[in-house]
Motif scaffolding. Sequence first.
Motif, PDB file in Angstrom:
ATOM      1  N   ILE A   1       0.839  -1.202   0.000  1.00  0.00           N
ATOM      2  CA  ILE A   1       0.000   0.000   0.000  1.00  0.00           C
ATOM      3  C   ILE A   1       0.868   1.243   0.000  1.00  0.00           C
ATOM      4  N   THR A   2       1.922   1.235   0.812  1.00  0.00           N
ATOM      5  CA  THR A   2       2.834   2.377   0.861  1.00  0.00           C
ATOM      6  C   THR A   2       3.480   2.617  -0.489  1.00  0.00           C
ATOM      7  N   LYS A   3       3.960   1.549  -1.128  1.00  0.00           N
ATOM      8  CA  LYS A   3       4.588   1.675  -2.446  1.00  0.00           C
ATOM      9  C   LYS A   3       3.597   2.209  -3.475  1.00  0.00           C
TER      10      LYS A   3
ATOM     11  N   GLN B   1       3.121   5.853  -2.981  1.00  0.00           N
ATOM     12  CA  GLN B   1       4.288   6.600  -3.437  1.00  0.00           C
ATOM     13  C   GLN B   1       4.254   6.758  -4.957  1.00  0.00           C
ATOM     14  N   ARG B   2       3.849   5.694  -5.650  1.00  0.00           N
ATOM     15  CA  ARG B   2       3.747   5.770  -7.121  1.00  0.00           C
ATOM     16  C   ARG B   2       2.684   6.783  -7.526  1.00  0.00           C
ATOM     17  N   LYS B   3       1.561   6.801  -6.812  1.00  0.00           N
ATOM     18  CA  LYS B   3       0.504   7.764  -7.122  1.00  0.00           C
ATOM     19  C   LYS B   3       1.003   9.183  -6.930  1.00  0.00           C
ATOM     20  N   THR B   4       1.746   9.408  -5.839  1.00  0.00           N
ATOM     21  CA  THR B   4       2.297  10.738  -5.574  1.00  0.00           C
ATOM     22  C   THR B   4       3.254  11.137  -6.686  1.00  0.00           C
TER      23      THR B   4
ATOM     24  N   ARG C   1       4.441  14.336 -11.590  1.00  0.00           N
ATOM     25  CA  ARG C   1       4.769  14.422 -13.019  1.00  0.00           C
ATOM     26  C   ARG C   1       3.713  15.231 -13.776  1.00  0.00           C
ATOM     27  N   VAL C   2       2.455  15.003 -13.442  1.00  0.00           N
ATOM     28  CA  VAL C   2       1.374  15.740 -14.105  1.00  0.00           C
ATOM     29  C   VAL C   2       1.506  17.228 -13.808  1.00  0.00           C
ATOM     30  N   VAL C   3       1.767  17.565 -12.549  1.00  0.00           N
ATOM     31  CA  VAL C   3       1.934  18.968 -12.170  1.00  0.00           C
ATOM     32  C   VAL C   3       3.100  19.577 -12.935  1.00  0.00           C
ATOM     33  N   GLU C   4       4.210  18.847 -13.025  1.00  0.00           N
ATOM     34  CA  GLU C   4       5.371  19.347 -13.763  1.00  0.00           C
ATOM     35  C   GLU C   4       5.024  19.612 -15.226  1.00  0.00           C
ATOM     36  N   GLN C   5       4.258  18.719 -15.829  1.00  0.00           N
ATOM     37  CA  GLN C   5       3.871  18.896 -17.230  1.00  0.00           C
ATOM     38  C   GLN C   5       3.018  20.145 -17.411  1.00  0.00           C
TER      39      GLN C   5
END
Length: 82
Positions: free
Chosen positions: A58-60, A63-66, A71-75
């Motif tokens: 669940i933690t992993k 982390q992937r979702k974050t 990445r979306v925000v950066e784009q």
Amino acid sequence: MGTKSIQVSETFHAYVKAHKREGETMGEALVRLTGGPEPEAVASLVSEETAEAMEEAITKRNQRKTTSRERVVEQFEKSDDS
């Protein structure tokens, strides 16, 4: 329906509490967050080792979702700069 107590790490408890919605019980939050059955239905079915592995997975996943959101925000920020 009766209730059962389950032991979870302080970290996992804090995670569930942080994501619990107003008016939602901890049990309801667990079901929503895990997409799984009622916690009392599986509490006695998993070993401590399995529970720890589930917590790690669940933690992993979170982390992937974050990372994906970042990445979306950066784009979007890059497209605003153009």
